[in-house]
Design a protein around this motif. Structure first.
Motif, PDB file in Angstrom:
ATOM      1  N   LEU A 198       8.792  -8.399   4.715  1.00 36.37           N
ATOM      2  CA  LEU A 198       7.361  -8.328   5.035  1.00 36.37           C
ATOM      3  C   LEU A 198       7.071  -7.938   6.484  1.00 36.37           C
ATOM      4  CD1 LEU A 198       6.139 -11.554   3.165  1.00 36.37           C
ATOM      5  CD2 LEU A 198       6.258  -9.208   2.320  1.00 36.37           C
ATOM      6  N   GLY A 199       8.073  -7.997   7.337  1.00 37.91           N
ATOM      7  CA  GLY A 199       7.835  -7.679   8.743  1.00 37.91           C
ATOM      8  C   GLY A 199       8.369  -6.326   9.163  1.00 37.91           C
ATOM      9  N   SER A 200       9.557  -5.974   8.702  1.00 37.45           N
ATOM     10  CA  SER A 200      10.204  -4.726   9.140  1.00 37.45           C
ATOM     11  C   SER A 200       9.375  -3.470   8.863  1.00 37.45           C
ATOM     12  CB  SER A 200      11.582  -4.587   8.480  1.00 37.45           C
ATOM     13  OG  SER A 200      12.439  -5.615   8.919  1.00 37.45           O
ATOM     14  N   PRO A 201       8.686  -3.352   7.706  1.00 41.75           N
ATOM     15  CA  PRO A 201       7.912  -2.124   7.457  1.00 41.75           C
ATOM     16  C   PRO A 201       6.827  -1.858   8.497  1.00 41.75           C
ATOM     17  CG  PRO A 201       8.235  -3.323   5.411  1.00 41.75           C
ATOM     18  CD  PRO A 201       8.708  -4.224   6.502  1.00 41.75           C
ATOM     19  N   ILE A 204      -2.679  -7.886   4.936  1.00 47.08           N
ATOM     20  CA  ILE A 204      -2.411  -8.901   3.917  1.00 47.08           C
ATOM     21  C   ILE A 204      -1.006  -8.724   3.348  1.00 47.08           C
ATOM     22  CG2 ILE A 204      -3.142  -9.803   1.676  1.00 47.08           C
ATOM     23  CD1 ILE A 204      -5.952  -8.831   2.304  1.00 47.08           C
ATOM     24  N   ALA A 205      -0.587  -7.467   3.190  1.00 48.94           N
ATOM     25  CA  ALA A 205       0.717  -7.186   2.588  1.00 48.94           C
ATOM     26  C   ALA A 205       1.863  -7.375   3.563  1.00 48.94           C
ATOM     27  CB  ALA A 205       0.739  -5.760   2.044  1.00 48.94           C
ATOM     28  N   TYR A 206       1.629  -7.060   4.848  1.00 48.03           N
ATOM     29  CA  TYR A 206       2.707  -7.086   5.820  1.00 48.03           C
ATOM     30  C   TYR A 206       2.273  -7.860   7.072  1.00 48.03           C
ATOM     31  CZ  TYR A 206       3.997  -3.014   2.979  1.00 48.03           C
ATOM     32  OH  TYR A 206       4.279  -2.182   1.944  1.00 48.03           O
ATOM     33  N   THR A 240       0.840  -1.194   0.000  1.00 49.13           N
ATOM     34  CA  THR A 240       0.000   0.000   0.000  1.00 49.13           C
ATOM     35  C   THR A 240       0.879   1.250   0.000  1.00 49.13           C
ATOM     36  OG1 THR A 240      -0.070   0.000   2.416  1.00 49.13           O
ATOM     37  CG2 THR A 240      -1.816  -1.195   1.270  1.00 49.13           C
ATOM     38  N   PRO A 241       0.369   2.386  -0.492  1.00 49.78           N
ATOM     39  CA  PRO A 241       1.181   3.613  -0.549  1.00 49.78           C
ATOM     40  C   PRO A 241       1.607   4.101   0.833  1.00 49.78           C
ATOM     41  CG  PRO A 241      -0.760   3.803  -1.945  1.00 49.78           C
ATOM     42  CD  PRO A 241      -0.939   2.557  -1.136  1.00 49.78           C
TER      43      PRO A 241
END
Length: 618
Positions: free
Chosen positions: A264-267, A182-184, A154-155
């Motif tokens: 996928l986890g750090s953000p 879902i993304a992260y 996502t932005p």
């Protein structure tokens, strides 16, 4: 006989026995193997443990009256019982366990179902599916993570919309917060790692199913048992040991993975023990990082212990008899077209889609803009534009990429050859020494590197070999930091568990009678090995080489701490591009890497009869 003569004969007999042991080449090889494994595996573990009790000069202020190098419990107290414990250990540990259990459950379920369909059912297109089911293992989990982000990011978090977010925005949907879980985070990580590690379960369970005589299931059907009851009461108990072994392989790998967690986890600040270990290592908090590594080893060892207890406690069933076995496929009936369609969709999503997404993203000038005027080949063949990627040229005109490509090819081929040779030799020892003390000892020593998380293993070797190794003032091994030799040594030792497993499986297929016959004819050990053992193990040698080649070519976690600009490899270059907010170039590197792996495996499979499945399941 006089007592003096008896003593003389006993002493002479003892000398002859010692001489026979010492002059036997097999015993010499066993001794050398045990010494090397002890030095390369046990010593680093002991050194790592000792380091956690040594006070670092940088922490002298935190320990009043302390001296650099003095014995201390400071790091263990800091990790286990301090105000930092929640963020430093407890929360990352819980996150690691969630990932480990979640991936294990999903991967076991998926891999077992695929194995049963391939081996026991009348599923059509089996040759295609049997190849397709292995391909996801060739795609690194961190590459799948890149593809996952390209699809769902996502932005607000990712900086640019992914494919789904772009479609939603074009349809007028402005609230994309529902996409972030879902993304992260844990859901995304579990899905991506499941699509990678299900291969372990598939290979182990399919090997177990192949050894089961279908008459056992047919007898249950004759007695009126339903297919569900047959699966639950007959098939499942027979493949349970293989499933338990797959759980250990999957769980240990999942809790130790770093690349996927980083992507996928750090953000969203989802951290596990592996990511904390990496952060502490990069921050020079070596003692704390090693303490975390020891805890991860203990968790993996505990899972192995529980696994052995469960396997040892179950009943033993004989499935191979003197009459020979046969396998009769079980009909899927009306479900056949539905299941076939589901499998095709699964492989399109799990294999084709990630690669296609990476290719599309690598040709986009600006992320998240899906228009024809935004597509470019700059990241592949661009000559250098100050407005793009800070003027860095495309990968095929980039010297860093060329160097990383050469390093990767050199590392994989050198490690493939040496790792396979050592794996075959260790497999020979384990096979010939099965049930004997030296065979069990070598087998246990070789398995230890598997329990050590890859990031921690790289850190151990970095710490150990960054200074010269001396004995009685004599330098045995010079400082290896920043050298290709350190990469090679670390990679070979870390991959010995799989290499020796493939070697053991290979050597068990060679009857001991062949060597015995050659011995009677006067052939020495080395002549027997060169003329008999090696030629008969050639197919397994190629399969073992491919196993190591595939593993090392896509390796990131193991080498990330010991990388230097001079020794950079393709996975590390892709990791750097991603962290420098240039995912297009990272995708280009990932595509090249996967293409090399797939091409080499295809050639080895066609011309060398290589079988990655057999070497992994061995």
């Amino acid at each position: 006989m006089k007592p003096k003569e008896q003593t003389y004969s006993k002493s002479r007999r003892l000398k002859n026995q010692i001489k026979a042991v010492v002059t036997n080449p097999y015993n010499v090889i066993v001794l050398i193997a045990i010494v090397l494994l002890t030095y390369l595996i046990i010593f680093p573990l002991v050194d790592m443990m000792a380091t956690t009790f040594e006070l670092s000069p940088r922490d002298l202020r935190s320990v009043p009256g302390g001296e650099a190098g003095a014995f201390t419990f400071y790091y263990w107290k800091r990790l286990l019982a301090s105000e930092l414990s929640m963020n430093l250990l407890i929360r990352p540990l819980l996150n690691s366990l969630v990932i480990g259990f979640g991936v294990s459950v999903c991967a076991i379920a998926l891999g077992s179902c695929l194995a049963w369909l391939m081996v026991r059912s009348d599923l059509p297109f089996k040759p295609f599916f049997s190849l397709a089911v292995i391909i996801p293992y060739m795609i690194p989990s961190w590459v799948k993570s890149q593809a996952w982000l390209s699809m769902f990011k996502t932005p607000r978090v990712g900086g640019a919309p992914g494919f789904v977010a772009s479609i939603m925005t074009s349809l007028g949907v402005t609230n994309l917060d529902w996409l972030e879980p879902i993304a992260y985070g844990p859901v995304a990580i579990i899905i991506v790692l499941t699509l990678h590690y299900y291969a372990y379960t598939y290979l182990l369970v399919s090997a177990a199913l192949n050894s089961i005589n279908s008459e056992l299931e047919e007898m249950g059907e004759i007695q009126g048992a339903s297919k569900t009851l047959i699966l639950r009461r007959i098939t499942l108990p027979l493949v349970l040991p293989a499933m338990l072994s797959a759980i250990i392989l999957t769980f240990s790998k999942a809790i130790g993975t770093f690349g996927t967690i980083n992507y996928l986890g750090s953000p969203v600040s989802f951290r596990t023990l592996s990511s904390e270990l990496y952060s502490n290592s990069k921050s020079q908090n070596t003692q704390t990082a090693f303490a975390m590594a020891i805890l991860m080893i203990c968790i993996a060892s505990l899972s192995v212990f529980i696994n052995q207890k469960l396997i040892g406690a179950r009943k033993s069933y004989a499935t191979i008899g003197g009459k020979g076995g046969r396998s009769t496929p079980i009909g899927l009936g009306g479900w056949k077209p539905v299941i076939t369609l589901i499998l095709f969709i699964f492989f399109i999503i799990g294999i084709i889609m990630p690669v296609v997404i990476l290719i599309i993203e690598s040709c986009m000038l600006k992320e998240g803009t899906y228009s024809l005027d935004n597509f470019t080949l700059y990241y592949w063949i661009g000559s250098g534009d100050p407005n793009i990627m800070e003027g860095v040229p495309g990968i095929f005109k980039n010297q860093n990429f060329i160097n990383s490509l050469v390093n990767s090819l050199k590392l994989t081929f050198v490690n493939g050859v040496f790792g396979t040779i050592f794996g075959q030799m260790l497999g020979y020892i384990c096979a010939k020494g099965r049930g004997r003390l030296h065979g069990k000892l070598v087998e246990q020593l070789v398995f230890i590197p598997y329990l050590i998380p890859s990031v921690a293993f790289g850190g151990i070797y970095l710490s150990m070999f960054s200074k010269p190794q001396t004995l009685f003032g004599v330098t045995l091994v010079p400082a290896l930091y920043g050298t290709f030799a350190l990469l090679t040594l670390t990679s070979v030792v870390k991959h010995l568990p799989f290499a020796s497993r493939a070697g053991t499986s290979n050597m068990l297929q060679i009857s001991g009678e062949l060597e015995e016959a050659a011995t009677i004819e006067g052939a020495g050990f080395f002549k027997r090995f060169v003329k008999i053992v090696f030629p008969l193990s050639k197919g397994g040698f190629i399969s073992g080489f491919m196993l190591i080649f595939v593993s090392i070519m896509k390796e990131l976690d193991l080498i990330i701490l010991i990388m230097t600009p001079k020794t950079s490899t393709l996975p590390y270059l892709a990791f750097q591009y991603q962290n420098q907010n240039c995912p297009q170039a990272s995708n280009c590197v990932a595509i090249v890497m996967f293409s090399i792996v797939f091409l080499v495996y295809a050639l080895a499979n066609i011309f060398g009869d290589a079988d990655l499945a057999k070497s992994m399941a061995g």
